[in-house]
Design a protein around this motif. Structure first.
Motif, PDB file in Angstrom:
ATOM      1  N   ASP A   1       0.751  -1.370   0.006  1.00  0.00           N
ATOM      2  CA  ASP A   1      -0.072  -0.074  -0.039  1.00  0.00           C
ATOM      3  C   ASP A   1       0.772   1.466  -0.105  1.00  0.00           C
ATOM      4  O   ASP A   1       0.351   2.329   0.236  1.00  0.00           O
ATOM      5  CB  ASP A   1      -0.908  -0.062   1.014  1.00  0.00           C
ATOM      6  CG  ASP A   1      -0.424   0.267   2.612  1.00  0.00           C
ATOM      7  OD1 ASP A   1       0.931   0.022   2.676  1.00  0.00           O
ATOM      8  OD2 ASP A   1      -1.135   0.078   3.560  1.00  0.00           O
ATOM      9  N   ILE A   2       2.083   1.024  -0.349  1.00  0.00           N
ATOM     10  CA  ILE A   2       2.926   2.373  -0.465  1.00  0.00           C
ATOM     11  C   ILE A   2       3.312   2.449  -1.761  1.00  0.00           C
ATOM     12  O   ILE A   2       3.930   1.558  -2.444  1.00  0.00           O
ATOM     13  CB  ILE A   2       4.089   2.286   0.419  1.00  0.00           C
ATOM     14  CG1 ILE A   2       3.729   2.076   2.112  1.00  0.00           C
ATOM     15  CG2 ILE A   2       4.984   3.610   0.296  1.00  0.00           C
ATOM     16  CD1 ILE A   2       4.597   1.987   2.936  1.00  0.00           C
ATOM     17  N   GLU A   3       2.945   3.657  -2.481  1.00  0.00           N
ATOM     18  CA  GLU A   3       3.107   3.913  -3.775  1.00  0.00           C
ATOM     19  C   GLU A   3       3.636   5.289  -3.972  1.00  0.00           C
ATOM     20  O   GLU A   3       3.408   6.086  -3.471  1.00  0.00           O
ATOM     21  CB  GLU A   3       1.688   3.905  -4.429  1.00  0.00           C
ATOM     22  CG  GLU A   3       1.819   3.882  -6.127  1.00  0.00           C
ATOM     23  CD  GLU A   3       0.290   3.753  -6.587  1.00  0.00           C
ATOM     24  OE1 GLU A   3      -0.187   2.744  -6.396  1.00  0.00           O
ATOM     25  OE2 GLU A   3      -0.066   4.683  -7.237  1.00  0.00           O
TER      26      GLU A   3
ATOM     27  N   SER B   1      -0.282   1.243   6.064  1.00  0.00           N
ATOM     28  CA  SER B   1       1.175   1.550   6.564  1.00  0.00           C
ATOM     29  C   SER B   1       1.250   2.819   7.096  1.00  0.00           C
ATOM     30  O   SER B   1       2.367   2.898   7.648  1.00  0.00           O
ATOM     31  CB  SER B   1       2.013   1.101   5.608  1.00  0.00           C
ATOM     32  OG  SER B   1       1.751   0.055   4.875  1.00  0.00           O
ATOM     33  N   GLY B   2       0.755   3.903   6.705  1.00  0.00           N
ATOM     34  CA  GLY B   2       0.858   5.070   7.251  1.00  0.00           C
ATOM     35  C   GLY B   2       0.350   5.778   8.270  1.00  0.00           C
ATOM     36  O   GLY B   2       0.840   6.738   8.776  1.00  0.00           O
ATOM     37  N   TYR B   3      -0.427   4.671   9.102  1.00  0.00           N
ATOM     38  CA  TYR B   3      -0.985   5.384  10.223  1.00  0.00           C
ATOM     39  C   TYR B   3      -1.675   6.782  10.065  1.00  0.00           C
ATOM     40  O   TYR B   3      -1.149   7.703  11.070  1.00  0.00           O
ATOM     41  CB  TYR B   3       0.001   5.144  11.346  1.00  0.00           C
ATOM     42  CG  TYR B   3       0.063   3.424  12.086  1.00  0.00           C
ATOM     43  CD1 TYR B   3      -0.670   3.342  12.901  1.00  0.00           C
ATOM     44  CD2 TYR B   3       0.447   2.730  11.301  1.00  0.00           C
ATOM     45  CE1 TYR B   3      -1.042   2.148  13.548  1.00  0.00           C
ATOM     46  CE2 TYR B   3       0.333   1.245  11.445  1.00  0.00           C
ATOM     47  CZ  TYR B   3      -0.385   1.153  12.700  1.00  0.00           C
ATOM     48  OH  TYR B   3      -0.416  -0.246  13.064  1.00  0.00           O
ATOM     49  N   GLY B   4      -2.473   6.988   9.193  1.00  0.00           N
ATOM     50  CA  GLY B   4      -2.800   8.259   9.019  1.00  0.00           C
ATOM     51  C   GLY B   4      -2.057   9.194   7.988  1.00  0.00           C
ATOM     52  O   GLY B   4      -2.840  10.052   7.464  1.00  0.00           O
TER      53      GLY B   4
ATOM     54  N   ASP C   1      14.323   1.903   5.565  1.00  0.00           N
ATOM     55  CA  ASP C   1      14.705   1.180   6.950  1.00  0.00           C
ATOM     56  C   ASP C   1      13.336   0.521   7.306  1.00  0.00           C
ATOM     57  O   ASP C   1      12.481   0.664   6.744  1.00  0.00           O
ATOM     58  CB  ASP C   1      15.344   2.287   7.911  1.00  0.00           C
ATOM     59  CG  ASP C   1      16.044   1.569   8.889  1.00  0.00           C
ATOM     60  OD1 ASP C   1      15.852   0.378   9.438  1.00  0.00           O
ATOM     61  OD2 ASP C   1      16.961   2.402   9.455  1.00  0.00           O
ATOM     62  N   THR C   2      13.663  -0.159   8.476  1.00  0.00           N
ATOM     63  CA  THR C   2      12.474  -1.021   8.780  1.00  0.00           C
ATOM     64  C   THR C   2      11.112  -0.371   8.839  1.00  0.00           C
ATOM     65  O   THR C   2      10.107  -0.865   8.664  1.00  0.00           O
ATOM     66  CB  THR C   2      12.645  -1.706  10.428  1.00  0.00           C
ATOM     67  OG1 THR C   2      13.098  -0.373  11.014  1.00  0.00           O
ATOM     68  CG2 THR C   2      13.780  -2.520  10.254  1.00  0.00           C
TER      69      THR C   2
ATOM     70  N   PRO D   1       4.652  -0.888   7.931  1.00  0.00           N
ATOM     71  CA  PRO D   1       4.262  -2.097   7.104  1.00  0.00           C
ATOM     72  C   PRO D   1       3.916  -3.329   7.730  1.00  0.00           C
ATOM     73  O   PRO D   1       4.398  -3.482   8.605  1.00  0.00           O
ATOM     74  CB  PRO D   1       5.156  -2.146   5.810  1.00  0.00           C
ATOM     75  CG  PRO D   1       6.530  -1.638   6.563  1.00  0.00           C
ATOM     76  CD  PRO D   1       6.176  -0.875   7.639  1.00  0.00           C
ATOM     77  N   LYS D   2       2.959  -3.960   6.951  1.00  0.00           N
ATOM     78  CA  LYS D   2       2.513  -5.404   8.168  1.00  0.00           C
ATOM     79  C   LYS D   2       2.687  -6.464   7.089  1.00  0.00           C
ATOM     80  O   LYS D   2       2.541  -7.568   7.404  1.00  0.00           O
ATOM     81  CB  LYS D   2       1.235  -5.217   8.345  1.00  0.00           C
ATOM     82  CG  LYS D   2       0.779  -4.125   9.142  1.00  0.00           C
ATOM     83  CD  LYS D   2      -0.148  -4.431  10.248  1.00  0.00           C
ATOM     84  CE  LYS D   2      -0.270  -3.452  11.284  1.00  0.00           C
ATOM     85  NZ  LYS D   2       0.104  -1.969  11.066  1.00  0.00           N
TER      86      LYS D   2
END
Ligand code: FRU
Length: 478
Positions: A388-390, A405-408, A427-428, A448-449
């Motif tokens: 979900d990161i683009e 993943s962005g928590y808002g 990084d993590t 991210p999960k």
């Protein structure tokens, strides 16, 4: 108050908490982060005799922030670090509510530190956070080694600042020009206009008012000013609060950026170039720079954002919050600041994968990578990671977006005529994307999960290189 004795006593009981922090999978592998608790601004940065000292705003026992100390790391190579006992404690009547941000200036082997001692007089009836019941003291200390320091010396109090200033004056930084020392402080006047106060000294001891600079209607408070010359141009980096959102600009609650100054120190004539944000991501604030012994200007930023609607919940739950961005070397060209990770970080590289854009397949190197992409043509592309990161480019708009993943955190973007290259440092739980050789940067936390699952789609030919990155090493030297 948080004296050294109070800190030590509390720390003895925190072994279990430290273990929980250390075992957090979102703990970063090659960024500066607090050993536990909360970190915000970089402070007091300098290099002396080959050793870099990195201090930071630190609340060791409160992951949501509390009384601020100066935490302390040192390194010689940005790969091996030593973690030290905090350098400054809130142990004096003039800094009892926190040793706030400040800077270091090395002269003839002596390190001079200037910082803000925060005092909040909550028991006063007229305490209102802004104009009454608060002290902002400018304090000077010296040191020969960066570990022990002289007695704290009060050099300015609210009575010394111009009468129309509110109780918000802070974050001293020194700039030397033609043998004269100038101290810049960020401020808010009683009418809630942000400004820069400049003091002048010939000996770093005695300071006199020199000038006040501001831009009409440009925020209510300017935090963490940093005035420096870079490649022959004079820049003011600062973090204004209260700017209106303006299309794609100023989308964070508070901003950080710079203006090139045309400033005559004799006549005090000053013009500001248009303000430009230093970083277009969600988490970037209060950076500080210093010139190292090789003459490089290196800048660390706080990879966080106060009062944001998005959160870092996963790490708060584990008892820590925030980190610094990677150290960046700055360059200037025609009034524009370019930022790229310092050379030393190349020593973190381990495995390497190379391909063309068309043949790219995720090498599955794990969560810590440096990802370089060179485009032959500037045409649209889409890069995906963690589901979900683009990162997308439509030929005009470069956009970073996140979902869960962005928590808002949702999206941030900038208009760019052409994109030649990207360097993405993962990084993590952080992403930093350097665009067109550091012309702009996007920095953000992310949680991210799922598996990383990298992909890139583009009609452009080009090359891709991925390096897996090792962790930095941290030795506890408390
Ligand atoms: C910026 C800031 C500074 C202040 C410090 C306190 O993030 O608000 O202005 O000195 O943090 O921690």
């Amino acid at each position: 108050m948080m004296t050294k004795e109070m800190y030590k006593k509390k720390m003895e009981k925190e072994c279990e908490q430290k273990r929980i922090v250390e075992s957090d999978p979102y703990r970063l592998k090659f960024h500066i982060q607090p050993p536990m608790g909360w970190l915000n601004d970089p402070n007091g940065l300098f290099e002396k005799d080959g050793i870099f000292h990195i201090y930071y705003q630190y609340s060791p026992f409160e992951p949501q922030g509390g009384t601020k100390l100066w935490g302390h790391y040192t390194t010689e190579d940005f790969i091996e670090f030593k973690e030290h006992e905090p350098f400054l404690f809130a142990d004096w009547r003039y800094d009892e509510r926190g040793v706030y941000s400040g800077s270091a200036f090395v002269e003839d082997g002596t390190i001079h530190y200037f910082y803000t001692g925060n005092v909040k007089l909550f028991d006063r009836d007229d305490y209102d956070y802004c104009n009454n019941g608060r002290e902002q003291n400018t304090i000077h200390i010296t040191s020969l080694d960066g570990f022990s320091h002289s007695e704290k010396q009060l050099i300015m109090t609210d009575r010394d600042y111009p009468a129309d200033m509110s109780c918000h004056v802070r974050d001293p930084k020194i700039f030397k020009k033609s043998g004269i020392y100038y101290m810049v402080l960020g401020g808010r006047d009683v009418n809630s206009h942000g400004c820069l106060l400049i003091y002048r000294s010939e000996d770093l001891e005695n300071w006199e008012e020199f000038d006040r600079l501001s831009i009409p209607d440009f925020g209510y408070m300017w935090e963490c000013p940093d005035l420096f010359e870079l490649d022959g141009e004079l820049f003011l980096v600062f973090s204004p609060q209260g700017l209106e959102e303006d299309g794609l600009n100023n989308r964070n609650i508070y901003q950080t950026g710079y203006c090139k100054l045309d400033y005559d120190f004799q006549t005090k004539q000053c013009t500001f170039s248009k303000f430009q944000e230093l970083d277009r991501g969600f988490d970037y604030y209060a950076p500080q720079s210093f010139e190292d012994e090789q003459g490089r200007r290196i800048q660390f930023g706080w990879m966080g954002m106060g009062d944001a609607t998005y959160t870092n919940e996963p790490t708060i739950e584990k008892g820590w919050q925030h980190a610094f961005t990677l150290p960046r070397q700055l360059h200037a060209e025609n009034g524009h600041i370019y930022q790229m990770p310092i050379e030393e970080l190349k020593n973190l590289r381990d495995k390497t994968y190379r391909s063309t854009i068309g043949d790219f397949k995720d090498p599955n190197f794990g969560p810590c990578i440096e990802w370089d992409i060179q485009f032959d043509e500037s045409v649209p592309f889409t890069i995906k990671m963690y589901g979900d990161i683009e990162i997308s480019y439509d030929g005009k708009l470069l956009k970073m977006s996140m979902a869960e993943s962005g928590y808002g955190r949702d999206w941030r973007a900038i208009e760019i005529d052409q994109i030649k290259d990207l360097k993405i440092m993962l990084d993590t739980s952080s992403i930093e994307m350097f665009v067109n050789n550091g012309w702009t940067v996007f920095s953000s936390r992310m949680y991210p999960k799922t598996a990383m699952n990298l992909s890139i789609e583009s009609a452009s030919e080009g090359t891709v290189a991925i390096h897996s990155l090792d962790s930095v090493k941290i030795e506890n030297n408390e």
